[in-house]
Structure formats: structure tokens, C-alpha cells
Design a protein around this motif. Structure first.
Motif, PDB file in Angstrom:
ATOM      1  N   TYR A  66      26.108 117.535  99.699  1.00 25.43           N
ATOM      2  CA  TYR A  66      25.187 118.511  99.123  1.00 25.43           C
ATOM      3  C   TYR A  66      25.756 119.301  97.947  1.00 25.43           C
ATOM      4  N   TYR A  67      27.079 119.304  97.800  1.00 28.79           N
ATOM      5  CA  TYR A  67      27.653 120.166  96.761  1.00 28.79           C
ATOM      6  C   TYR A  67      28.539 119.429  95.763  1.00 28.79           C
ATOM      7  N   THR A  68      28.492 118.107  95.744  1.00 28.01           N
ATOM      8  CA  THR A  68      29.231 117.408  94.696  1.00 28.01           C
ATOM      9  C   THR A  68      28.295 116.467  93.958  1.00 28.01           C
ATOM     10  N   LYS A  69      28.743 116.125  92.771  1.00 25.95           N
ATOM     11  CA  LYS A  69      28.005 115.193  91.942  1.00 25.95           C
ATOM     12  C   LYS A  69      27.870 113.836  92.647  1.00 25.95           C
ATOM     13  N   TRP A  70      28.970 113.416  93.305  1.00 28.58           N
ATOM     14  CA  TRP A  70      28.930 112.129  94.011  1.00 28.58           C
ATOM     15  C   TRP A  70      27.881 112.139  95.103  1.00 28.58           C
TER      16      TRP A  70
ATOM     17  N   LEU B 153      25.219 113.925  95.337  1.00 28.46           N
ATOM     18  CA  LEU B 153      23.873 113.911  94.753  1.00 28.46           C
ATOM     19  C   LEU B 153      23.504 112.499  94.297  1.00 28.46           C
TER      20      LEU B 153
ATOM     21  N   ARG C 218      22.777 110.362  97.381  1.00 27.48           N
ATOM     22  CA  ARG C 218      21.475 110.632  97.991  1.00 27.48           C
ATOM     23  C   ARG C 218      20.349 110.159  97.093  1.00 27.48           C
ATOM     24  N   ALA C 219      20.534 110.312  95.790  1.00 34.35           N
ATOM     25  CA  ALA C 219      19.495 109.858  94.859  1.00 34.35           C
ATOM     26  C   ALA C 219      19.291 108.355  94.995  1.00 34.35           C
TER      27      ALA C 219
ATOM     28  N   GLU D   2      17.330 107.555  98.005  1.00 31.63           N
ATOM     29  CA  GLU D   2      15.925 107.939  97.935  1.00 31.63           C
ATOM     30  C   GLU D   2      15.147 107.053  96.978  1.00 31.63           C
ATOM     31  N   SER D   3      15.706 106.820  95.809  1.00 34.62           N
ATOM     32  CA  SER D   3      14.988 106.013  94.829  1.00 34.62           C
ATOM     33  C   SER D   3      15.965 105.355  93.876  1.00 34.62           C
TER      34      SER D   3
ATOM     35  N   VAL E  62      14.839 105.855  90.136  1.00 37.01           N
ATOM     36  CA  VAL E  62      15.138 107.130  89.493  1.00 37.01           C
ATOM     37  C   VAL E  62      16.640 107.265  89.250  1.00 37.01           C
ATOM     38  N   ALA E  63      17.438 106.864  90.241  1.00 37.67           N
ATOM     39  CA  ALA E  63      18.887 106.966  90.079  1.00 37.67           C
ATOM     40  C   ALA E  63      19.337 106.137  88.876  1.00 37.67           C
TER      41      ALA E  63
END
Lengths: 307, 552
Positions: free
Chosen positions: A162-166, A168, A171-172, A175-176, A179-180
């Protein structure tokens, strides 16, 4: 009355030991699923870790090298999974299951000469003061190093997600993928990395089992813990911290079953062996509605049979 | 702002650097601040002397059988709203995809701020400073606004500083009056709000050319005005806004310059000031303005009672926003009931419940006075219910089958010759005779549907559902994807069906179409019917407010 307390206390003490190996595998599967893939080869990765971690420890005499070998073995098997599902576009569920079978076979063969070997393995380290706490102190704080690492890993993974670029990016992708990709990420690479990391953690879970919990190797010794881990990821709704609770619940069920057997409860031991798995299934059944919303979008087609 | 502007002139590198890093947490630099030559304010429009932000020369792109873009020249300047106007199929979307790096042009040159460039991928386009707000947004519903924005930030170090990013979002949001909650889960936002998030995302990712692809199609009328105010603000700050649309009224309202496309060619580039609707329509269509068919004849309800009636139909729990929440309505034979509403407010469920595709939790459905609640799909079709679904390709067509086969899909048994072989000759005869009386021209009958364009697929569905003059018709967006003339013909067909006694439920996102065709108009919002109107006495504004959940 006193028997009751002994059994319950024993269950609690027993919860940590058997729960930790499952917890590692759960972490590993969680990272994999957050990237949008579901790896049923987790059981195979655990066996690989348990077996090759044990062999490496016997051969080198170093449990540290054993742990590293276990992580390597687990990630190797999961990389085969990654190659097949990402680049050859095979069915994830079938591929994972086949790799579990493959892992079971490989380890049965590779580990056949080590079944009677003895090792020092990893031994408990008492944490001063904390281990003196009545009832829970010994259970939680007189354990091997991998147990403490597992405690720390839950919050760490949560922070990472939840708090690092990796986190995110991961998770992106889960999810998609579209989009990623549009955001300049490389979804295939991220998924391969997540799967390899997941395999390494599952291997570590296997090593905890053979090097720290039982100090032995026997064929198929994970008895379905890898599959339990897949269930616990859903139970924990893809959150590493909630996954810890699930793993200890499972461990507690095993501890309770061992205690009931030792006090001679008038139930068949085979029924008692089913106990932890029945509890896990029951919890999953009650939970699945709430879990649906938390599910990464990328898993939906696999778990739901397409929509 | 002025302070920053001066500083950026003195040391141009500094401001743009600080916009990269969240730690600096300065408000994002607008193009007017980072690139000195642009003028602020209304004068920025002057095209001589200034360099265009983006300029296209001789862009050509063809697909098998179509020349989608034919030698297109286009200049977009910082500080202007430039509208690209054209019908569906005029080549707008192809052009935009070229700008955004999804397609590569076959020939022609693209220059960004005077430097010739190739846009190889969306990512490359964004790095240059070209941002696109798509019709279906590139946002992940499960993530929060902060996370979605962070995903597209050029660089923010190893850790995700939620608070700093939230502050940046807040700043942009305040500046342009967008009212975005950075902590909200994106999936919980309305389409209009998501569009704003998309815009903030692009601004923070330092886009200078903002491309809006049909941005108003997801908005209610009063939200459209809000968007245009944002356009003005963006313009003032030096952004180049490229606005793609087929809605002439909106172009006249907001554009500084208008480029009209027809059949892949630029037919005109004109200043927005002084342009007239008549002229633009003529340019866009290449002909005189077609008469809009008006529904002049108000029908009296016949006495035989309703063709379809819903009584308090529920498909979802109270707290579940999807589905129907106690819907009651009726349609009389010979009546068109228009259903206005932003898509996703229960319109789809109406048809699915009527046909029996979706189960009701409670309530009942009556067909010609009989309780039809539990009837099978087949018996509803036999009773004369026709259905033009929202998702035509998914629900009404088998993409891998031929046009001809799709036309007779519902009645294949008729051609079962002895129960085994399909009587293809008989089938073809039947289809030919039906189509000879049908005014729309279809693609060749042996083409597979998957190879047809959206408009041509729509024609096949229309032919199948309308040719049999149904007694009840559920029509979702019947003119979607059709060119202006075919859409008019289709509206005529709907009214003909109505005049023959058919009961029609018309769901459309085109309010003008609803006003023109409907005998009665209801508005749906979150699974409920929130208002009923006679089209003559209702105003667009009123209905737009109801559609977005405002109470009267």
C-alpha cells in the motif's frame, strides 16, 4: 475442567508451530494473486522447499544455506508456472495443479535417501521478558527465527503493497493489465516477479516445516498445506495482516487436534485429522460473500468461471 | 502563480523539476508557466507567430477497405479549445488514436512543439505531454483516487506518499473547481466524477495537450456546462484542449476553432466565432440538413389495457445500487415510452426482467393483461416480444455466424428440413423477401457478423427485430453507431411499428431522440422511476437534474 484448560492451552501453543509454514505459503500466494494470477502449485513449491532445504542442510550442515536452497527451489518451480501461464497462455488452475504433482514426484525421488537423516536444523530462541508472559509467552516468543520473521513479514508486506511504488504497480497489474500497461508498466514482468517471489516464500514455508518444526523429511509431508494457503488468501481477503489470523486459526485447529489425541478423546484419529481442514472450509464458506468485493479484478475470470 | 511564472522564466529547469517530485509538493506547473512563449488569457488564440503545441501534416491511415484518415492537417495551440467535429465513421477516433500512439500513421508527420516526433505508444505520447480522456476511462475501480493518480505520475520515488499526492490532487481540484475527494474509491464515483479524476491525473502527469474523446456522452446536461467551464480554465492556463465530438451545439458553445471531418478528410477549419449550426451540419454531412422526424401524433390510449405492465418489480436489495427497486410502469399498444437516464441506472434490468433473462425478487410483470412473471424466454418471444439489447454483439448476435444465419436465429426450427439438415435455400428466400420490404440496406448476407462495423451490426439487429412488426419492442439505443440518415430511417421505422399498434419501450442516451419519439417519457435513477413527463411539457434541464439524482 483442568483437562479442558490443558487442551486449550496446548492448542494455543500448538497454533504457532504448524501455522507458520502455512503462513509463509499464504504470503506467497497472496502476492501472486495480487498480481492477478492464482498458483495452485503452492503445495508443490512447499514440498520443493521442505525437501531441498532439508537436503542442503544435511549436506552442508548449515541451516541458513538450507533456507536459501528452499527459497531457490520454490521459486524455480513457480517460474515454470510463470512461463507456462504467462508466455504459453495455459490454464492457470490445471498448470498449478500439475506442478504440485510434479513437485511431489521430484521431491519423493530426490529425498528418498534422506528420509532417515537427522539434522540440528533451526532451534528456538527465547526472547527475554516476552517469553515469560504466562500462557502465551512460550507459544509466541520461544520459537525459531523463521517464526519471528513471519510475524514481521505480515505488516511489511502490507506496507509494501500500500505504500510503495512496487506495491501499487503490483496491485494495478492484478486489477487491470490494460491500465497498468497504459501507465508504462510491464505487466508480464511484474507477474513473473510476483510469482517467483511467491514461490520463494512457499519454499521458505516448506523449509520451516522440515528444518524447524519436524527436523525430518518425509515424502509428501506438507499434506495439503499449500492448498490451505490458497484458501487462506481468500479468507484473509487478500490482506497480509488478515492472512496471519487465518494461518493461526488453521494452526490452532491442528494444535487442538493433537491435544485431543494426546488426552485420548474417544474419537477416531482419522476424524481428528480432518478437523483443521473442515474448520478452514467452514470459515471459507461463510466468508466468500464479503471476499468477493476485495478480490483483485484479474482473478475474477478464473475464480468465477468468467463473466 | 505570478511569482512562479517569473521564477520559471529566470530558471526554466527548476519548476518543471519540482513538479516531478512529490516531496516538493508544489502545485503542478501549467503549460503557461513552464513554456514562456505562450500568452495567457483570451489573446492566446492568435495563430500567427505562436508555435502550435501539436501539429499534424498529411496524416493518412487506412484499414482494409477503408481510408480512415486521408491527408489530415491539424494544428492545436496552447490556450485554445479546438473541436474536431464529425459523424461516426468520419475518422475522428482513428485520428485520436494516432495522436495517442495507439495507431501509427501510414504517412504524414506529427510535430510536438515544433519538433517532429513519432508517437510509438500511449506511454511515449504521455511522456511528450499528450494526455487523453477516453470515453471509457483508464482508471482502476478498486483503487482510490490517490492510487489511480499515482500510477500515472512520472516519478515519485520508492515510496507512495499518499498525503502529498492527495494534497496535489486537492490543489488541482480546487483550482478548477472539480470537487474531487482524493480518498474515495474510484469505483464508487459517478462517471462524471471519474472524468474529473482522469483530468486531474493528466494534469498532474504534466500533460500539455488534453484530448477529450466524446467527453459529454457520459454526462448529464448540467454537468456538461461544468465541463465547459473547466475547458475555459484550462485554456486560460495555457493548455491545448482538443475536443472530439459529433454534437454541434457543444462545439458552438465552447470551441475557439473547429475542424470538421468527413469521410476521413478535413473539409473545413473555421473559427468558432461566427460559425452557425446549419453551416456545420452541412459541412459534416456534405448535404442539406435532413428534416428531423417529429412525433406529432399524440395517441390516445386504447381501451384494451396495457401491452406491458410492471408492478412494483424488485431485483435487488434496498442497499444494492444495481438493479430495480420497486419499478412500476406500463406501455400501451401504439405508444412509445421513452426511458431517460444515465446508463447503468436499471434500464438494462427492465428488458432482462421482461424477457425472463433475470429473476425478480418480488413484484410482477403483465403482458397484455396476463401475469407473465414466470414465463419462459421462448414463450415471451412467441407472444411477440422483440428485444434490441444494449450489448448487441454479446446478446443478440453470434459473431462467428453469417448475417443470414443471425437473421433467422430465433426461428431455425422452421428451416429444419426433416429435423437434421438446414434448409438454406428456404432460409435465403425468406430472408430476401423480408429484406425487400425493409428500408435499411444490410451488409452482404454471407459475411460473418464479427467482420462488420458497429453500425452494420446494428442494422442486422434492427432488421431482425423490426421486420416482423413486433407487438412489444424493448429497444436499447436503437440508433447507436448509425450515420445520421440511417438513424432517421430507423426512427421512422420505430414510429411505423408504433402506428401498427406496437408497444415500444425506448431506452436511449440521446435526449433529443427521446423527446422527438416518445409519447410519454420517464426518468430512471438508481433503479427507480423518478419522474414522468409529456415530452411537450418537459424541459431538458429538468430531466437532466432528475437523471443525476436531484429532486425537484
Amino acid at each position: 475442567m483442568s483437562t479442558f484448560w490443558i487442551v486449550l492451552g496446548g492448542a494455543f501453543t500448538g497454533a504457532v508451530g504448524p501455522g507458520i509454514s502455512v503462513l509463509y505459503a499464504t504470503y506467497g500466494e497472496l502476492i501472486t494473486e495480487r498480481a492477478g494470477r492464482i498458483n495452485l502449485g503452492t503445495e508443490g513449491c512447499m514440498l520443493m522447499g521442505a525437501c531441498f532445504g532439508f537436503i542442503a542442510t544435511v549436506e552442508t550442515g548449515s541451516a541458513t544455506l538450507g533456507v536459501l536452497a528452499a527459497m531457490l527451489a520454490g521459486s524455480m518451480l513457480s517460474l515454470i508456472f510463470a512461463y507456462l501461464v504467462i508466455f504459453r497462455d495455459t490454464n492457470q488452475l490445471a498448470t498449478g495443479f500439475a506442478l504440485t504433482m510434479f513437485g511431489a514426484g521430484v521431491t519423493a525421488w530426490a529425498g528418498r535417501d534422506y528420509v532417515d537423516s537427522l539434522i540440528g536444523g533451526l532451534n528456538p530462541i527465547s526472547i527475554p521478558l516476552l517469553s515469560q508472559i504466562p500462557l502465551v509467552g512460550k507459544a509466541l516468543f520461544r520459537q525459531d527465527i523463521l517464526v519471528y520473521l513471519a510475524y514481521a513479514l505480515g505488516p511489511l508486506l502490507w506496507f509494501g503493497l500500500y505504500y510503495t511504488k512496487w506495491g501499487l504497480s503490483l496491485r494495478a497489474v492484478g486489477e487491470s493489465v490494460t491500465v497498468a500497461f497504459a501507465a508504462g508498466r510491464n505487466p508480464a514482468l511484474i507477474q513473473v516477479a510476483a510469482i517467483a517471489f511467491g514461490g520463494a516464500l512457499s519454499g521458505l514455508g516448506g523449509a520451516q516445516l522440515s528444518l524447524a518444526f519436524t527436523h525430518t523429511w518425509s515424502e509428501g509431508m506438507t499434506v495439503g498445506r499449500g492448498f490451505i494457503a490458497v484458501g487462506l488468501v481468500i479468507f484473509g481477503m487478500w490482506s497480509p495482516v488478515r492472512a496471519m489470523a487465518g494461518a493461526f486459526l488453521f494452526g490452532g485447529a491442528i494444535g487442538l487436534q493433537l491435544q485431543l489425541q494426546s488426552v485420548g478423546a474417544p474419537v477416531s484419529p482419522f476424524i481428528l485429522d480432518m478437523f483443521p481442514y473442515v474448520i478452514t472450509l467452514a470459515v471459507l464458506a461463510l466468508w466468500s460473500g464479503a471476499a468477493s468485493r476485495a478480490m483483485p479484478e484479474g482473478l475474477r475470470t478464473v475464480l468465477r468461471g468468467g463473466t | 502563480m505570478i511569482h512562479k511564472l517569473m521564477r520559471s522564466k529566470a530558471e526554466p529547469g527548476v519548476v518543471s523539476e519540482s513538479a516531478h517530485t512529490v516531496a516538493g509538493a508544489e502545485s503542478p506547473a501549467t503549460p503557461a508557466e513552464t513554456s514562456a512563449p505562450h500568452k495567457n488569457g483570451a489573446t492566446a488564440i492568435s495563430t500567427n507567430g505562436t508555435q502550435p503545441s501539436l501539429s499534424l501534416r498529411g496524416i493518412c491511415k487506412s484499414f482494409p477497405g477503408v481510408l480512415a484518415n486521408d491527408n489530415i492537417d491539424l494544428d492545436v495551440f496552447g490556450g485554445e479549445v479546438h473541436a474536431v467535429l464529425g459523424e461516426n465513421g468520419a475518422g475522428k477516433t482513428t485520428l485520436m488514436k494516432i495522436l495517442y500512439g495507439v495507431y501509427q500513421p501510414d504517412s504524414g508527420v506529427i510535430a510536438f512543439k515544433g519538433r517532429e516526433t513519432r508517437i510509438q505508444s500511449p506511454n511515449a505520447g504521455r511522456r511528450l505531454g499528450i494526455g487523453m480522456v477516453f470515453q471509457n476511462f483508464s482508471l482502476i475501480p478498486a483503487l482510490t483516487v490517490v492510487e489511480n493518480v499515482a500510477l500515472f505520475l512520472p516519478s515519485y520515488g520508492m515510496f507512495l506518499s499518499r498525503r502529498a499526492i492527495a494534497r496535489q490532487i486537492q490543489e488541482v481540484s480546487d483550482k478548477y473547481g472539480l470537487q474531487i475527494d482524493p480518498k474515495a474509491r474510484t469505483g464508487d464515483l459517478s462517471l462524471g466524477e471519474r472524468q474529473k479524476v482522469e483530468l486531474v491525473k493528466l494534469i498532474l502527469a504534466r500533460a500539455e495537450v488534453l484530448i477529450f474523446d466524446e467527453p459529454t456522452s457520459v454526462l448529464a446536461p448540467h454537468e456538461v456546462d461544468g465541463l465547459f467551464r473547466v475547458f475555459d480554465e484550462l485554456k486560460r492556463d495555457g493548455y491545448a484542449v482538443l475536443f472530439i465530438t459529433h454534437k454541434i451545439q457543444e462545439v458552438l458553445q465552447t470551441a475557439d476553432r473547429i475542424t470538421v471531418l468527413r469521410h476521413g478528410k478535413v473539409v473545413e477549419c473555421t473559427p468558432g466565432e461566427g460559425a452557425t449550426a446549419d453551416h456545420l451540419v452541412a459541412m459534416m454531412l456534405g448535404i442539406g440538413v435532413p428534416e428531423v422526424v417529429r412525433n406529432t401524433q399524440m395517441r390516445q390510449h386504447s381501451a384494451n389495457g396495457a401491452a406491458v405492465e410492471f408492478r412494483d418489480v424488485w431485483t435487488a436489495e434496498k442497499n444494492d445500487p444495481r438493479g430495480l427497486h420497486g419499478v412500476s410502469f406500463h406501455v400501451m399498444p401504439g405508444e412509445i415510452l421513452g426511458i431517460a437516464g444515465i446508463s447503468g441506472n436499471g434500464q438494462q434490468q427492465l428488458g432482462e426482467v421482461l424477457l425472463g433473462l433475470q429473476r425478480r425478487r418480488s413484484g410482477s410483470v403483465y403482458l397484455f393483461g396476463e401475469d407473465a412473471s414466470g414465463r419462459s424466454i421462448a414463450s415471451m418471444l412467441d407472444a411477440g416480444v422483440a428485444y434490441i439489447p444494449e450489448d448487441v454483439l454479446g446478446m443478440a448476435m453470434v459473431p462467428t455466424m453469417k448475417v443470414e444465419e443471425n437473421l433467422v436465429l430465433g426461428e431455425l426450427q422452421k428451416y429444419g428440413n426433416g429435423g437434421i439438415w438446414l434448409d438454406r435455400k428456404g432460409m435465403r428466400r425468406q430472408v430476401d423477401s423480408t429484406l425487400s420490404r425493409f428500408p435499411l440496406k444490410l451488409a452482404p448476407l454471407d459475411t460473418r457478423v464479427e467482420h462488420l462495423s458497429g453500425g452494420n451490426i446494428q442494422r442486422v439487429v434492427l432488421a431482425r427485430e423490426l421486420a416482423m412488426s413486433p407487438k412489444v419492442l424493448m429497444a436499447y439505443y436503437p440508433t447507436r453507431g448509425l450515420d445520421v440518415l440511417t438513424a432517421e430511417t430507423t426512427r421512422g421505422l420505430l414510429m411505423e411499428c408504433r402506428d401498427n399498434g406496437g408497444a415500444i419501450v425506448l431506452v436511449s442516451e440521446d435526449l433529443e431522440e427521446l423527446f422527438a419519439l416518445s409519447d410519454r417519457l420517464v426518468v430512471m435513477y438508481q433503479g427507480n422511476i423518478v419522474g414522468e413527463f409529456q415530452p411537450e411539457s418537459a424541459s431538458l434541464h429538468e430531466i437532466g437534474l432528475l437523471m443525476t439524482g436531484h429532486h425537484m
